[in-house]
Design an enzyme around this catalytic site. Sequence first.
Site, mmCIF file in Angstrom:
data_model
loop_
_atom_site.group_PDB
_atom_site.id
_atom_site.type_symbol
_atom_site.label_atom_id
_atom_site.label_comp_id
_atom_site.label_asym_id
_atom_site.label_seq_id
_atom_site.Cartn_x
_atom_site.Cartn_y
_atom_site.Cartn_z
ATOM 1 N N ASP A 1 0.134 2.849 4.219
ATOM 2 C CA ASP A 1 0.398 1.675 5.051
ATOM 3 C C ASP A 1 -0.052 1.951 6.475
ATOM 4 O OD1 ASP A 1 1.615 0.362 2.984
ATOM 5 O OD2 ASP A 1 3.602 0.240 3.908
ATOM 6 N N LYS B 1 -0.961 -7.447 1.787
ATOM 7 C CA LYS B 1 0.140 -7.996 0.992
ATOM 8 C C LYS B 1 0.244 -9.506 1.129
ATOM 9 C CE LYS B 1 3.142 -3.929 1.604
ATOM 10 N NZ LYS B 1 3.224 -3.352 0.258
ATOM 11 N N GLY C 1 9.602 4.735 -0.961
ATOM 12 C CA GLY C 1 10.529 5.817 -0.620
ATOM 13 C C GLY C 1 9.898 7.197 -0.581
ATOM 14 N N GLY D 1 4.349 4.238 2.410
ATOM 15 C CA GLY D 1 4.494 3.147 3.356
ATOM 16 C C GLY D 1 4.910 3.667 4.707
ATOM 17 N N SER D 2 6.207 3.614 4.954
ATOM 18 C CA SER D 2 6.720 4.014 6.255
ATOM 19 C C SER D 2 6.678 5.524 6.452
ATOM 20 C CB SER D 2 8.169 3.527 6.379
ATOM 21 O OG SER D 2 8.306 2.253 5.771
#
Lengths: 293, 202
Positions: free
Chosen positions: A23, A80, A213, A234-235
């Site tokens: 991301d 997205k 996660g 992602g994060s």
Amino acid sequence: MEKSTWTTKVGLAQMLKGGVIMDVVTPEQARIAEEAGAVAVMALERVPADIRAQGGVARMSDPELIVAIKEAVTIPVMAKARIGHFVEAQVLEALGIDYIDESEVLTPADEEHHINKHRFNIPFVCGCRDLGEGLRRVAEGAAMLRTKGEAGTGNVVEAVRHARAVYSEVRRLQSMNEDELFVYAKNIQAPYELVRQVAETGRLPVVNFAAGGIATPADAALMMQLGVDGVFVGSGIFKSGDPMKRARAIVEATTHYNDPKIIAEVSKGLGEAMVGISLEQLPAEQRMARRGW
Amino acid sequence: MLEGALRPPEQSMTVGVLALQGDVREHLEVLRRIGVAPVEVRLPQHLAAVDRLIIPGGESTTIGRLLYRYQLLEPLRARAGRDLAVWGTCAGAILLAREVLDAKQGGQPTIGIMEMTVRRNAYGSQLESFETPLMVPALGTPPLPGVFIRAPRIEAIGREVEVLARLPDGTIVAARQGRLLATTFHPELTDDDRMHRFFLEL
């Protein structure tokens, strides 16, 4: 010459295997991801951890940002769309990106229907928690799957749960006879033809990555050892202390997922990981994975 | 310079697939189907044990970085085309090329031993990915199914490079230089194993 065939849609996902999709929210982050060895980037305005923290309706990102990220890198770019929001998907297709993620991380636009992905030339990746959900998405035209996990938590527990669910169901199917397959298809609400295909081949009909996660090299290798074809982070990267170093380490751990010595080596001195969220502290209505039908 | 004459007379058949990233499994499966027991190559000690290597499709920037990081570039440059036959599909063709156009900003590591210029992602985004049958005289009369995914294009070749296939517009899509083979498409995604058999004869 035939463009956008099923083979080319599924084929791009096959080329991403063994890789990490990251991301990114700026062109600079996209270049860091590419430099670190990402196989693709997911262009978005806010990473899931921030969507979670800020609340409100999460929508498709500004096309200007997506185009800027596309221009910054040479690797595939994904973006997205909200579940069921086929016009956001039309917009993303018009931007000429490479893959659309119909994603539960954004606020759903339709609580009954997913996008009819067969109508598009661009391929889609969709999330799933179990085999039935995954096969429903494939029936709608998804050319790639990812287990949902719980995005923006930095907690791998849900990703593990979903990957275990999917692959244990694949294994169970292989021992069933035809009578049982009919019932099983009905019970998991998936098309019989796809269920039978999984039973015969012993694998999913499309590539399946892990998501939601993953925050460390060991998390990535864990998911690979559980059987996924690659990972989305992602994060986990740009919410950590040293994104470039962590990104490289996760890429290397994904390649060498069966080599604990290498995983140990790349895990050294990565600085602070993103702050995680325990799932017990997360109320049901804030669970993104529950979105999708 | 990289002639078949350098090939050792005793031709053994340990075939490896570079398994750093990409569609490794598809290549492994074709090889198994035609009776070869391939090995996965991730580290220098794996490479030392093979005398044929397929570089799969994938992301050339990712594979190139891992080749560099895990000390595979030097042994590859020393052996490829000599006692190591190498076939690059798509990303693999980029990694073999002497010159790469539209590389990542700041450049990207490649093996860089085949006398050709390759442009990355030359047809456009994924929406321009396509399938088309290819005439490949070296493989006989029936056309070979060609699957092109965000494919590169071979834009120039050196004198030692032989063209194996072109698109109707003249674009080179398969080429050979002695024991080096490059295809910008993916025979491993089809049921046609002739290109794999051809590589095993190099």
